[in-house]
Design a protein around this motif. Structure first.
Motif, PDB file in Angstrom:
ATOM      1  N   SER A  58       1.351   4.861   5.384  1.00 19.23           N
ATOM      2  CA  SER A  58       0.311   4.709   6.410  1.00 19.23           C
ATOM      3  C   SER A  58       0.955   4.753   7.783  1.00 19.23           C
ATOM      4  O   SER A  58       2.179   4.706   7.912  1.00 19.23           O
ATOM      5  CB  SER A  58      -0.464   3.398   6.226  1.00 19.23           C
ATOM      6  OG  SER A  58       0.391   2.283   6.410  1.00 19.23           O
ATOM      7  N   GLY A  77       0.826  -1.191   0.000  1.00 20.30           N
ATOM      8  CA  GLY A  77       0.000   0.000   0.000  1.00 20.30           C
ATOM      9  C   GLY A  77       0.864   1.246   0.000  1.00 20.30           C
ATOM     10  O   GLY A  77       2.081   1.186  -0.196  1.00 20.30           O
ATOM     11  N   GLU A  83      -4.657  -0.958   8.718  1.00 21.30           N
ATOM     12  CA  GLU A  83      -4.945  -2.376   8.935  1.00 21.30           C
ATOM     13  C   GLU A  83      -4.318  -3.266   7.864  1.00 21.30           C
ATOM     14  O   GLU A  83      -4.354  -4.493   7.993  1.00 21.30           O
ATOM     15  CB  GLU A  83      -6.460  -2.603   8.960  1.00 21.30           C
ATOM     16  CG  GLU A  83      -7.177  -1.932  10.120  1.00 21.30           C
ATOM     17  CD  GLU A  83      -6.834  -2.551  11.474  1.00 21.30           C
ATOM     18  OE1 GLU A  83      -6.310  -3.681  11.498  1.00 21.30           O
ATOM     19  OE2 GLU A  83      -7.084  -1.898  12.497  1.00 21.30           O
ATOM     20  N   ARG A  84      -3.778  -2.665   6.826  1.00 18.81           N
ATOM     21  CA  ARG A  84      -3.241  -3.454   5.718  1.00 18.81           C
ATOM     22  C   ARG A  84      -1.973  -4.197   6.134  1.00 18.81           C
ATOM     23  O   ARG A  84      -1.038  -3.605   6.673  1.00 18.81           O
ATOM     24  CB  ARG A  84      -2.938  -2.538   4.528  1.00 18.81           C
ATOM     25  CG  ARG A  84      -2.391  -3.286   3.307  1.00 18.81           C
ATOM     26  CD  ARG A  84      -1.922  -2.296   2.243  1.00 18.81           C
ATOM     27  NE  ARG A  84      -1.288  -2.998   1.133  1.00 18.81           N
ATOM     28  CZ  ARG A  84      -1.839  -3.205  -0.058  1.00 18.81           C
ATOM     29  NH1 ARG A  84      -3.053  -2.732  -0.297  1.00 18.81           N
ATOM     30  NH2 ARG A  84      -1.192  -3.859  -1.002  1.00 18.81           N
ATOM     31  N   GLY A 129      -0.067  -5.236   9.801  1.00 16.93           N
ATOM     32  CA  GLY A 129      -0.644  -3.906   9.741  1.00 16.93           C
ATOM     33  C   GLY A 129      -0.022  -2.955  10.748  1.00 16.93           C
ATOM     34  O   GLY A 129       0.585  -3.370  11.744  1.00 16.93           O
ATOM     35  N   GLU A 155      -3.694   3.140   5.196  1.00 19.41           N
ATOM     36  CA  GLU A 155      -4.401   1.885   5.460  1.00 19.41           C
ATOM     37  C   GLU A 155      -3.747   1.188   6.664  1.00 19.41           C
ATOM     38  O   GLU A 155      -2.971   0.246   6.489  1.00 19.41           O
ATOM     39  CB  GLU A 155      -4.346   0.969   4.243  1.00 19.41           C
ATOM     40  CG  GLU A 155      -4.972   1.532   2.980  1.00 19.41           C
ATOM     41  CD  GLU A 155      -4.796   0.592   1.801  1.00 19.41           C
ATOM     42  OE1 GLU A 155      -5.661  -0.286   1.603  1.00 19.41           O
ATOM     43  OE2 GLU A 155      -3.780   0.735   1.082  1.00 19.41           O
TER      44      GLU A 155
END
Length: 353
Positions: A54, A51, A71-72, A247, A69
Motif C-alpha cells: 500500500s 496487509g 489507512e490500515r 497507516g 489500504e
C-alpha cells in the motif's frame, strides 16, 4: 493525475515483500530477529498480521495517488527511528533538551549513561548512531547488533553478526544498532516523564489531523516507574516485536511535516532548525543524518533528487521526502530488492507531473 503513477503502483503491487502476511503462519520467514545469535533471536513484544502493498503519493500536501489500504495500521519497523528524532526535536523545542551536544548523563543519571565509557555520549551521538553505547537495555546487550549489515550501509562486513568487537570512543564509529536506539527511547521517556506514544499523539499526530488508528507497543517487559507511574519504554522499531503500527496516510502526514520544516497550520510543531539538522550528513556517515537516510550523492536512490531524505524500515517500508518536487511518497511491504524500480518510476512520474 493519479494515472501518471499507475506504472509505479502496478510495479509495487507486483513486488510484495516475501514475508507471510500473518507471522503466526510461517514465523521462520517473518521478521529480522532470526539473524541474531541465541538467545536473542526471538520476539519480545507483540506483532500482528499485515496487509498487502500500500502507499500514497502527495505533492504540495495534496494526495495525487493511493493504493492498497492506506489507512490500515501496520507495523512500520525502523521508520519509527525517525519518529524518535522528531520527539527529540519536540523536547528541544520545550527546553527539555536544550543542547544536543550535551552528554545524556549530565541531565539523566541512573539510566545507563554513568560509566566511564558512556558518560561522554551525547544526544547527537545517539541520534547519529555513533554513540558506541555499551550495556544492556531491557535484557538486550549492545553487542547483539555489532557487525550488523543493513541494505543501505556502504561499509563492508567486518565480523559475524552479534560477535562482540572492540568499542571506539563515542562519536567516532557509525553502526546501525537497535539496542542503542532503544536506549535513546528510554532516555527520551525520562526527559518527557510521560509515555512517548502519548507525547507523539498530542504533539505531532493530532495537530496534523491524524492519529485515530495507530499504536506504539513496548516489549512485554519494557516498563519503568517514573514519578510513581508505571510507563512503557517503546522500541524504535519492530526488530524484536512491538514498535509502531500506523497507516500510510499518517506516515505521509509525518513526512509532510518534515518537508514543511516542522510547521503545520501556522504552528511550529518541531523547531525548523531541528528538522534541518536531521537532514544534515554526519562526518563519519555522510549517507545518514539524525535517524534519516540521506541521498546527497545519489547513492541511496539514483533516480531521487539529492535533497531527498528517507525513513526506512525492514519489511519494505519507505517514506520518501523530496523537497525538489515538494513530494512525499509512502510505500509499504514492497520487496526491498525491487524498491529501486519503484523509486525510478515515481521519479519519472514526478518529473512529468
Amino acid at each position: 493525475m493519479s494515472q501518471a503513477f499507475d506504472d509505479a503502483i502496478q510495479f509495487a503491487l507486483a513486488h510484495e515483500v516475501p514475508w507471510p502476511r500473518d507471522p503466526a503462519v510461517d514465523p521462520a520467514r517473518w521478521g529480522v530477529h532470526h539473524e541474531d545469535p541465541p538467545p536473542y533471536n526471538r520476539l519480545r513484544g507483540p506483532v500482528h498480521a499485515r496487509g498487502g502493498v500500500s502507499g500514497v503519493v502527495w505533492r504540495a500536501g495534496q494526495e495525487l495517488a493511493s493504493w492498497g489500504e492506506p489507512e490500515r495500521a501496520d507495523l512500520t519497523f525502523s521508520v519509527a527511528k525517525s519518529y524518535l528524532a522528531l520527539l527529540a526535536g519536540v523536547a528541544h523545542g520545550r527546553g527539555l533538551l536544550p543542547d544536543p551536544d550535551e552528554p545524556v548523563g549530565q541531565r539523566l543519571s541512573g539510566i545507563g549513561f554513568d560509566s566511564a565509557h558512556n558518560r561522554t555520549i551525547t544526544w547527537t551521538h545517539l541520534l547519529a548512531q555513533t554513540s558506541e553505547w555499551q550495556g544492556e537495555c531491557f535484557g538486550l546487550p549492545d553487542h547483539v547488533e555489532h557487525h550488523r549489515q543493513v541494505a543501505h550501509d556502504p561499509k563492508p562486513p567486518a565480523g559475524r553478526k552479534g560477535e562482540p568487537r572492540g568499542l571506539q570512543p563515542p562519536g567516532s564509529y557509525w553502526e546501525y544498532n537497535d539496542v542503542r536506539i532503544n536506549q535513546l527511547s528510554l532516555a527520551l521517556l525520562h526527559l518527557f516523564r510521560q509515555p512517548l506514544a502519548q507525547v507523539f499523539q498530542e504533539a505531532i499526530l493530532e495537530p496534523l489531523g491524524g492519529g485515530t488508528d495507530w499504536r506504539w507497543a513496548p516489549y512485554d517487559d519494557a516498563w519503568v516507574e517514573i514519578d510513581g507511574r508505571r510507563m512503557p519504554s517503546v522500541p524504535g522499531g519492530s526488530h524484536w516485536g512491538g514498535g509502531v503500527s500506523i497507516g500510510a496516510r499518517d506516515q505521509a502526514r509525518i513526512g509532510q511535516l518534515v518537508l514543511d520544516q516542522g510547521r503545520f497550520g501556522g504552528r511550529e510543531l518541531v523547531p525548523a532548525s531541528w528538522i534541518a539538522r536531521m537532514s544534515q550528513p554526519g562526518t563519519i556517515a555522510p549517507f545518514y543524518g539524525w535517524l534519516l537516510w540521506l541521498n546527497r550523492d545519489g547513492r541511496l536512490f539514483a533516480a531521487a533528487s539529492p535533497q531527498s531524505v528517507f525513513m526506512v524500515g525492514a519489511g519494505g517500508h519507505y517514506v520518501w521526502v523530496d523537497p525538489a518536487h515538494q513530494a512525499v511518497v509512502v510505500v509499504r511491504w514492497i520487496d526491498p530488492a525491487r524498491v529501486h524500480g519503484f523509486v525510478n518510476r515515481v521519479a519519472k512520474a514526478l518529473d512529468s507531473a
